[in-house]
Design an enzyme around this catalytic site. Structure first.
Site, PDB file in Angstrom:
ATOM      1  N   HIS A 497       0.838  -1.210   0.000  1.00 15.84           N
ATOM      2  CA  HIS A 497       0.000   0.000   0.000  1.00 15.84           C
ATOM      3  C   HIS A 497       0.872   1.260   0.000  1.00 15.84           C
ATOM      4  CE1 HIS A 497      -3.597   2.386   1.414  1.00 15.84           C
ATOM      5  NE2 HIS A 497      -2.609   3.184   1.788  1.00 15.84           N
ATOM      6  N   GLU A 498       1.756   1.344   0.985  1.00 14.20           N
ATOM      7  CA  GLU A 498       2.580   2.562   1.098  1.00 14.20           C
ATOM      8  C   GLU A 498       3.474   2.721  -0.120  1.00 14.20           C
ATOM      9  OE1 GLU A 498       1.648   4.616   3.133  1.00 14.20           O
ATOM     10  OE2 GLU A 498       0.510   3.316   4.473  1.00 14.20           O
ATOM     11  N   HIS A 501       1.805   4.739  -2.809  1.00 12.95           N
ATOM     12  CA  HIS A 501       1.930   6.190  -2.625  1.00 12.95           C
ATOM     13  C   HIS A 501       3.304   6.658  -3.106  1.00 12.95           C
ATOM     14  CE1 HIS A 501      -1.781   6.822  -0.488  1.00 12.95           C
ATOM     15  NE2 HIS A 501      -1.464   6.019   0.515  1.00 12.95           N
TER      16      HIS A 501
HETATM   17 ZN    ZN Z   1      -2.799   5.212   2.045  1.00 14.97          ZN
END
Ligand code: ZN
Length: 706
Positions: A497-498, A501
């Protein structure tokens, strides 16, 4: 979780007239922020930066930006895009550099000294911010450029930058007359006080109730760890020898899941859902009423029909109608699933000879029984397949397969803590992309959770690309004396997830520094990455047992995937009910000075047919996301983003999980332009259509697989 620096440049970058600082002022001599870094890849010089450098560098940054803005507004030449918006975007570099490094350390490596600096800096930065937003001469120049935008031949990125700058000023009241401006200030002030009051009341209400047990028999069904926790809570509250459960979710949920005492579950749960609605001096109904009406007045003052329209204008969804229709398409299938879950649980009650009807406070208890029989996962059996280094390899492999990226560890770059790893990122052809810092494990100096941020954002300086520097900070399981860091499945997914980003930061290809990312799309690049984490095709490449090297067995993978369907009817219904309640409050177009809060809520829930076994995740009087947080008319954004990532991932499922053409299209249309153009337009360029809801419904198990 995510602390993306979303805020548009005009909001982040700020300016305040401070004491005219001279270059020789204390703290500026030898201040590493004030001269070129001369570090590898121009990374922040962590060996040289000391706490005493921050505040002077921030003040100097503010002074410089103030001078830059003065130069813009006093420019005798007529306003143009370049001499106004371009100049504004190019300004404030020192301040943003210092703030990024400072913000990074505050989250990952804080000290009382840094916290103290933050307290001193906050009012300076806030005032600087206000001074820009209230600068009428600056707005006049931006408006002059905006009014002639049609004939300026601007690039799409420039149009977007101009439109957002103008819109931010207008939304702040720049077009209002003096009387209206003064009313707007009053409304903002009243709203901020009411929001604080709402939060204070809620905190007091949450702390007010305690379920105090002094009889062992009352602990029936509770596992030893939960009993120990309750014992510890009692000790802290100076009630030794007793057991205490509170209305904090980590204390309440295990009780609801495990206690066999129907009456005590009811007592605890009722206390939870009655917070702020007990007619005492901490009742929040009056605050809700006032907040809703004042928000409506403010929206109308600014020219909108209602608060929802005002808020959603800057989101990807754009209108209340789009949100309502999204929520209603999810509602039917979710409610049907929840009803089926009720039937499953009622069957258990009947089988146990319970002779009672399932109540809201029973849900966690019976759901836990369903989970254990149908979905149980053995964390200890899974972790050996998710050694941190293997998961990191999985993430890097995915980035290489999709985008051709290569990761080269750099040991010569100074870090803020010896645990931090630094990787240089390169394209398949060897050209330089940027840097990423990985900081994996908890420390007392680090705040909780996981997030991605940046020390520098990509832009072009006189035609030359300035490379981004991204960071990922987590609190993952540490290695022990006899085992390496073995992640839980949730931790592994968090890493993916990170990293999503971070990809949006690294692959950005924009000319300007300004970004404006809609709140309902901020999780698209990150959530889409989670989809790959548990795909068997990728798991085979990285999820290998840390001792034997064996690939994770298919049967374990299947269990893992099934477990995501557990209790989805309930989770979706309680979330949607709260989202719909939020929209109902904020789509009011007429003032309701005498609205009965409880009745309004009951009517809203009756209208959608909410079943009595489920209470909205938040009732109005403790809905702090919308009455004491930044999510008014926006509680739905989590599922909106889920719709996006499920639909976007569907493109890969159609064409192949590692399909280069699909990945290139996602990169070119979305990641490279993220925050620098209209996201719906970008999305349609990638997907050929607006996002569809079916992939999300299938993922939640609310619709059969094709
Ligand atoms: Zn997030």
């Amino acid at each position: 979780m995510r602390s993306y620096r979303v805020a548009f440049l005009l909001v982040v970058v700020m300016c305040l007239p401070l004491v005219a600082a001279s270059q020789n002022q204390d703290g500026l001599n030898d201040n590493p922020f004030l001269s070129p870094y001369k570090t590898p890849l121009d990374t922040p010089p962590f060996g040289l930066i000391k706490n005493e450098h921050f505040l002077p560098a921030m003040k100097e940054g503010i002074r410089r930006e103030e001078a830059e803005i003065d130069a813009i507004v006093n420019n005798p030449a007529p306003p143009t895009f370049a001499n106004t918006l371009g100049a504004l975007d190019a300004g404030g570099k020192l301040l943003s550099e210092v703030n990024s490094v400072f913000g990074g350390l505050q989250g990952s490596e804080t000290t009382p000294e840094l916290q103290n600096i933050a307290k001193q800096a906050a009012p300076l930065l806030a005032a600087h911010n206000d001074n820009i937003r209230l600068n009428e001469k600056l707005f006049a120049r931006i408006k002059a450029v905006y009014d002639q935008r049609a004939k300026l031949n601007l690039s799409p990125e420039e149009q977007f930058l101009l439109q957002n700058a103008y819109r931010d000023f207008v939304r702040g009241g720049a077009l209002l007359d003096e009387k209206q401006k003064s009313r707007l200030r009053e409304l903002n002030q009243q709203l901020s006080l009411l929001s604080l009051k709402f939060g204070d009341n809620l905190l007091a209400e949450t702390n007010d109730f305690k379920l105090v047990l002094d009889n062992r028999g009352d602990l029936a069904g509770l596992p030893p760890s939960v009993i120990a926790m309750a014992e510890e809570t009692a000790r802290q509250l100076k009630m030794p020898g007793k057991w205490v459960f509170t209305l904090q979710v980590p204390s309440m949920t295990p009780f609801l899941q495990n206690s066999t005492r129907h009456d005590l579950r009811e007592k605890l749960y009722r206390a939870y859902i009655m917070r702020g609605d007990r007619g005492n001096d901490r009742d929040n109904k009056d605050s809700v009423r006032q907040i809703v009406n004042l928000r409506l007045e403010r929206a109308k003052l600014l020219g909108y029909r209602n608060h929802a329209q005002f808020i959603l204008e800057t989101n990807m969804s754009k209108t209340p109608q789009a949100v309502d229709s999204f929520l209603s398409r999810l509602w039917g299938p979710a409610l049907a699933r929840a009803k089926a879950e009720v039937a499953d649980m009622q069957a258990i009650i009947d089988k146990e000879g319970g002779n009672s009807k399932l109540q809201p406070w029973d849900w966690w208890y019976y759901a836990e029984k369903v989970r254990q029989s149908k979905y149980a996962l053995d964390d200890a059996a899974l972790r050996p397949y998710f050694k941190l280094e293997n998961v990191r390899l999985g993430v890097f492999t995915l980035c290489e397969k999709l985008y051709g990226l290569k990761f080269i560890e750099r040991h010569d770059i100074r870090v803020y803590n010896p645990e931090v790893q630094v990787f240089e990122v390169r394209e398949a052809d060897g050209s330089y992309v940027g840097v990423v810092y990985l900081d994996f494990h908890p420390r007392p100096s680090k705040r909780g959770g996981a997030w991605s941020s940046s020390f520098r954002r990509e832009y072009y300086d006189q035609g030359k690309r300035v490379a981004p520097i991204s960071t990922i900070t987590c609190n993952f399981t540490r290695p022990t004396a006899d085992s390496p860091s073995l992640l839980s499945v949730e931790e592994a997914k968090t890493f993916f997830h990170e990293f999503g980003h971070t990809l949006a930061t690294l692959l950005s290809n924009a000319k300007y520094r300004g970004r404006s990312i809609p709140r309902d799309a901020i999780e698209l690049p990150s959530q889409i990455m989670e989809n790959w984490a548990l795909e068997p095709e990728l798991l085979k490449l990285y999820a290998k047992h840390y001792q034997t090297g064996a690939v994770i067995p298919d049967e374990l993978v299947q269990k893992l995937r099934n477990s995501s369907l557990f209790n989805q009817g309930f989770a979706t219904v309680e979330y949607l009910a709260a989202s719909i309640l939020d929209m109902d409050w904020h789509e009011l177009t007429q003032a309701q000075p005498a609205v009965d809060v409880d009745k309004f809520e009951a009517d809203a829930m009756a209208k959608i047919g909410l079943i009595p076994e489920i209470v909205p995740r938040y009732r109005s009087t403790y809905f702090s996301h919308i009455f004491n947080g930044g999510y008014s008319a926006g509680y739905h954004v989590y599922y909106w983003a889920a719709q996006l990532d499920a639909d976007a991932f569907e493109a890969f499922k159609e064409k192949g999980l590692f399909d280069k053409a699909t990945a290139t299209s996602f990169r070119k249309n979305i990641l490279e332009k993220y925050g620098t153009g209209d996201l719906m337009t970008q999305y349609k360029a990638f997907r050929g259509a607006e996002p569809k809801i079916e992939p999300l419904l299938r993922r939640l198990g609310l619709m059969p697989q094709p």
